[in-house]
Design a protein around this motif. Sequence first.
Motif, PDB file in Angstrom:
ATOM      1  N   THR A  53     -20.657 -64.465  -2.240  1.00 11.57           N
ATOM      2  CA  THR A  53     -21.386 -63.263  -2.609  1.00 11.57           C
ATOM      3  C   THR A  53     -21.235 -62.221  -1.509  1.00 11.57           C
ATOM      4  O   THR A  53     -21.175 -62.556  -0.333  1.00 11.57           O
ATOM      5  N   PRO A  54     -21.171 -60.936  -1.864  1.00 11.14           N
ATOM      6  CA  PRO A  54     -21.020 -59.893  -0.837  1.00 11.14           C
ATOM      7  C   PRO A  54     -22.308 -59.630  -0.068  1.00 11.14           C
ATOM      8  O   PRO A  54     -22.298 -58.996   0.962  1.00 11.14           O
ATOM      9  N   PHE A  55     -23.425 -60.101  -0.583  1.00 14.23           N
ATOM     10  CA  PHE A  55     -24.715 -59.858   0.055  1.00 14.23           C
ATOM     11  C   PHE A  55     -25.240 -61.132   0.702  1.00 14.23           C
ATOM     12  O   PHE A  55     -24.677 -62.210   0.552  1.00 14.23           O
ATOM     13  N   ALA A  56     -26.347 -60.991   1.402  1.00  6.10           N
ATOM     14  CA  ALA A  56     -26.966 -62.152   2.036  1.00  6.10           C
ATOM     15  C   ALA A  56     -27.442 -63.132   0.968  1.00  6.10           C
ATOM     16  O   ALA A  56     -27.777 -62.754  -0.148  1.00  6.10           O
ATOM     17  N   VAL A  57     -27.470 -64.386   1.336  1.00  7.37           N
ATOM     18  CA  VAL A  57     -27.952 -65.420   0.424  1.00  7.37           C
ATOM     19  C   VAL A  57     -29.448 -65.232   0.206  1.00  7.37           C
ATOM     20  O   VAL A  57     -30.206 -65.000   1.146  1.00  7.37           O
ATOM     21  N   ASP A  58     -29.872 -65.321  -1.005  1.00  2.00           N
ATOM     22  CA  ASP A  58     -31.280 -65.188  -1.354  1.00  2.00           C
ATOM     23  C   ASP A  58     -32.023 -66.463  -0.952  1.00  2.00           C
ATOM     24  O   ASP A  58     -31.653 -67.557  -1.390  1.00  2.00           O
TER      25      ASP A  58
END
Length: 127
Positions: A62-67
């Motif tokens: 994922t391009p964003f931080a892990v939830d």
Amino acid sequence: MDVDYIDSYSYPRFLGPQFPFPSPPRPPGGFPGSPGGFPSFGGQQPPTTPPPAFIPQQQLATPFAVDPGAISMCLFRNTFIWLRNGSSFWFFPIFVGPRSVAGFRWNGRFWTIFGIDTRRIVSFTCF
């Protein structure tokens, strides 16, 4: 007579506290092999068996931080983690905070206490 220097021996020296301070309390537990045993998270001990002997196929990054909510589904399960720096390893999470996850990391021989910012995790999969 003019004095161009200060004779430091004529002034009292500070030698630190002249009375003993009590030692800070130590939490129970210790390092492996010490009388306190293995350090733990609120009594949670590391897994008693090694993680699986395989390395799973990496899931879509994922391009964003892990939830943190997503990784909380892996609590108390063998989890393989891939980091942004290219590292990857088996992990056994036991705590998920707003931006971090903590648990035990497999170092190839035994489990060690470990915590990491979830923004450093690219992807993970749990079993």
